[in-house]
Design a protein around this motif. Structure first.
Motif, mmCIF file in Angstrom:
data_model
loop_
_atom_site.group_PDB
_atom_site.id
_atom_site.type_symbol
_atom_site.label_atom_id
_atom_site.label_comp_id
_atom_site.label_asym_id
_atom_site.label_seq_id
_atom_site.Cartn_x
_atom_site.Cartn_y
_atom_site.Cartn_z
ATOM 1 N N ASP A 156 0.707 -1.312 -0.052
ATOM 2 C CA ASP A 156 0.097 0.041 0.038
ATOM 3 C C ASP A 156 0.916 1.268 -0.005
ATOM 4 N N THR A 157 2.107 1.139 -0.093
ATOM 5 C CA THR A 157 3.132 2.344 -0.127
ATOM 6 C C THR A 157 4.234 1.834 -1.120
ATOM 7 N N TRP A 158 4.419 2.793 -2.096
ATOM 8 C CA TRP A 158 5.322 2.805 -3.093
ATOM 9 C C TRP A 158 6.548 3.614 -3.001
ATOM 10 N N VAL A 159 7.679 3.077 -2.645
ATOM 11 C CA VAL A 159 8.848 4.035 -2.454
ATOM 12 C C VAL A 159 9.715 3.944 -3.465
ATOM 13 N N PHE A 160 10.227 5.050 -4.216
ATOM 14 C CA PHE A 160 10.881 4.997 -5.255
ATOM 15 C C PHE A 160 12.255 5.972 -5.153
ATOM 16 N N ASP A 161 13.347 5.538 -5.255
ATOM 17 C CA ASP A 161 14.362 6.484 -5.462
ATOM 18 C C ASP A 161 14.507 7.328 -6.532
ATOM 19 N N LEU A 162 15.162 8.226 -6.657
ATOM 20 C CA LEU A 162 15.250 9.330 -7.719
ATOM 21 C C LEU A 162 16.203 8.983 -8.846
ATOM 22 N N TYR A 213 20.476 14.307 7.411
ATOM 23 C CA TYR A 213 21.487 14.201 6.483
ATOM 24 C C TYR A 213 22.337 12.958 6.813
ATOM 25 N N HIS A 214 21.501 11.960 7.287
ATOM 26 C CA HIS A 214 21.647 10.617 7.290
ATOM 27 C C HIS A 214 21.705 10.021 6.167
ATOM 28 N N PRO A 215 22.738 9.555 5.142
ATOM 29 C CA PRO A 215 22.326 8.999 3.836
ATOM 30 C C PRO A 215 21.981 7.558 3.854
ATOM 31 N N LYS A 216 21.189 7.413 2.898
ATOM 32 C CA LYS A 216 21.064 5.749 2.565
ATOM 33 C C LYS A 216 22.310 5.327 2.283
ATOM 34 N N ALA A 238 6.707 -1.301 -0.958
ATOM 35 C CA ALA A 238 7.821 -1.891 -1.819
ATOM 36 C C ALA A 238 8.909 -0.585 -2.256
ATOM 37 N N MET A 239 9.970 -1.073 -2.436
ATOM 38 C CA MET A 239 11.210 -0.113 -2.643
ATOM 39 C C MET A 239 11.898 -0.359 -4.051
ATOM 40 N N PHE A 240 11.826 0.668 -4.728
ATOM 41 C CA PHE A 240 12.494 0.606 -6.068
ATOM 42 C C PHE A 240 13.841 1.499 -6.105
ATOM 43 N N GLU A 241 14.910 0.708 -6.368
ATOM 44 C CA GLU A 241 16.394 1.627 -6.273
ATOM 45 C C GLU A 241 17.242 1.136 -7.343
ATOM 46 N N ASP A 242 18.076 1.825 -7.562
ATOM 47 C CA ASP A 242 19.386 1.627 -8.598
ATOM 48 C C ASP A 242 20.700 0.943 -7.826
ATOM 49 N N ASP A 243 20.592 1.459 -6.616
ATOM 50 C CA ASP A 243 21.832 1.022 -5.696
ATOM 51 C C ASP A 243 21.456 -0.212 -4.910
ATOM 52 N N PRO A 244 21.918 -1.380 -5.217
ATOM 53 C CA PRO A 244 21.785 -2.477 -4.161
ATOM 54 C C PRO A 244 21.954 -2.295 -2.840
ATOM 55 N N ARG A 245 23.054 -1.576 -2.636
ATOM 56 C CA ARG A 245 23.225 -1.437 -1.033
ATOM 57 C C ARG A 245 22.167 -0.718 -0.394
ATOM 58 N N HIS A 290 14.856 -4.605 2.871
ATOM 59 C CA HIS A 290 14.605 -5.762 2.792
ATOM 60 C C HIS A 290 14.656 -6.501 4.285
ATOM 61 N N ALA A 291 15.409 -6.044 5.010
ATOM 62 C CA ALA A 291 15.451 -6.417 6.476
ATOM 63 C C ALA A 291 14.312 -6.083 7.027
ATOM 64 N N LEU A 292 13.777 -5.047 6.707
ATOM 65 C CA LEU A 292 12.276 -4.381 7.567
ATOM 66 C C LEU A 292 11.255 -5.087 6.847
ATOM 67 N N GLY A 293 11.288 -5.903 5.982
ATOM 68 C CA GLY A 293 10.245 -6.646 5.337
ATOM 69 C C GLY A 293 9.689 -5.990 4.144
ATOM 70 N N MET A 294 9.984 -5.239 3.383
ATOM 71 C CA MET A 294 9.872 -4.581 2.179
ATOM 72 C C MET A 294 9.924 -5.407 0.979
ATOM 73 N N ARG A 295 8.966 -5.417 0.043
ATOM 74 C CA ARG A 295 9.257 -5.900 -1.281
ATOM 75 C C ARG A 295 10.444 -5.142 -2.124
ATOM 76 N N THR A 296 11.598 -5.521 -2.490
ATOM 77 C CA THR A 296 12.638 -4.806 -2.788
ATOM 78 C C THR A 296 12.798 -5.173 -4.304
ATOM 79 N N VAL A 297 12.929 -4.023 -5.291
ATOM 80 C CA VAL A 297 13.271 -4.037 -6.734
ATOM 81 C C VAL A 297 14.220 -3.265 -7.193
ATOM 82 N N LEU A 298 15.313 -3.976 -7.749
ATOM 83 C CA LEU A 298 16.326 -3.269 -8.147
ATOM 84 C C LEU A 298 16.382 -2.695 -9.741
ATOM 85 N N VAL A 299 16.465 -1.612 -9.881
ATOM 86 C CA VAL A 299 16.321 -0.875 -11.267
ATOM 87 C C VAL A 299 17.515 -0.713 -11.764
#
Length: 213
Positions: A10-16, A143-146, A167-174, A180-189
């Motif tokens: 129910d929440t879709w999180v996108f990196d930029l 200012y704490h970064p991913k 769910a989270m969509f990211e280009d950086d696998p780090r 993932h540890a928090l239980g989110m569905r993860t997608v590498l772009v």
């Protein structure tokens, strides 16, 4: 296509950067140059050494800014303004991506290690304005970064999302390890597939992936 694995989301999180636009446009090259210029001014090092420091801080801390703050006491506010003062004309609207994101049920947010004002300019240049319920920048994580766990904790608490339903969509696998540890569905772009235990899915075409959920 594992569409059933996203039915709970129910929440879709996108990196930029390099996620909501293709890395082939090389937008971030402009930012890299500005960051190296900033490092040169701050440290007095030559360009080659400053470029090495810039990349090393990114690898170690998640952002060049975090390294500059830790080692040189840099004020993040003027830094973020300076390095994001770039030409956005290389970006084009993406109607297919807009339609795919627009069909997602639930809240849609952007979370970037850049600044929120910069993110909004990228979103507008891509023709995606009006789609997102919230836009979070590194300033929203104090200012704490991913990929730091503290960064996700602060932004997710501010947003109020439930990781197990996100769910989270990211280009950086780090940056997918903590989600993932928090239980989110993860997608590498990324253009090329990468295999990591904390990555559930990979796509080289975000619009196509989303359209099939």
């Amino acid at each position: 296509m594992p569409a059933a694995r996203f039915l709970h989301v129910d929440t879709w999180v996108f990196d930029l950067d390099n996620t909501l636009y293709s890395p082939s446009v090389r937008l971030f090259d402009q930012i890299d140059r500005k960051m190296t210029d900033f490092v040169m001014r701050t440290t007095g090092a030559n360009r080659a050494e400053s470029d090495r420091l810039r990349h090393g801080y990114w690898q170690t801390y998640g952002t060049t800014l975090a390294g500059l703050m830790a080692h040189h006491g840099v004020d993040p506010v003027p830094y973020l303004v300076e390095v994001h003062d770039i030409d956005f004309s290389v970006l084009e609207p993406d109607p297919a991506l807009r339609a795919a994101i627009g069909r997602l049920k639930g809240r849609r947010i952007v979370y970037t290690n850049g600044s929120a004002p910069y993110a909004r300019r990228v979103i507008a240049a891509r023709g995606l304005d009006g789609l997102f319920d919230a836009v979070y920048g590194v300033e929203d994580a104090d200012y704490h970064p991913k990929p730091q766990a503290e960064a996700f904790a602060r932004v997710f608490a501010k947003d109020g999302l439930t990781p197990a339903r996100a769910a989270m969509f990211e280009d950086d696998p780090r940056n997918l390890r903590i989600p993932h540890a928090l239980g989110m569905r993860t997608v590498l772009v990324t253009p090329e597939a990468q295999h990591h235990a904390h990555v559930h899915h990979h796509t080289d075409d975000l619009a196509d992936f989303l359209s099939r959920l």
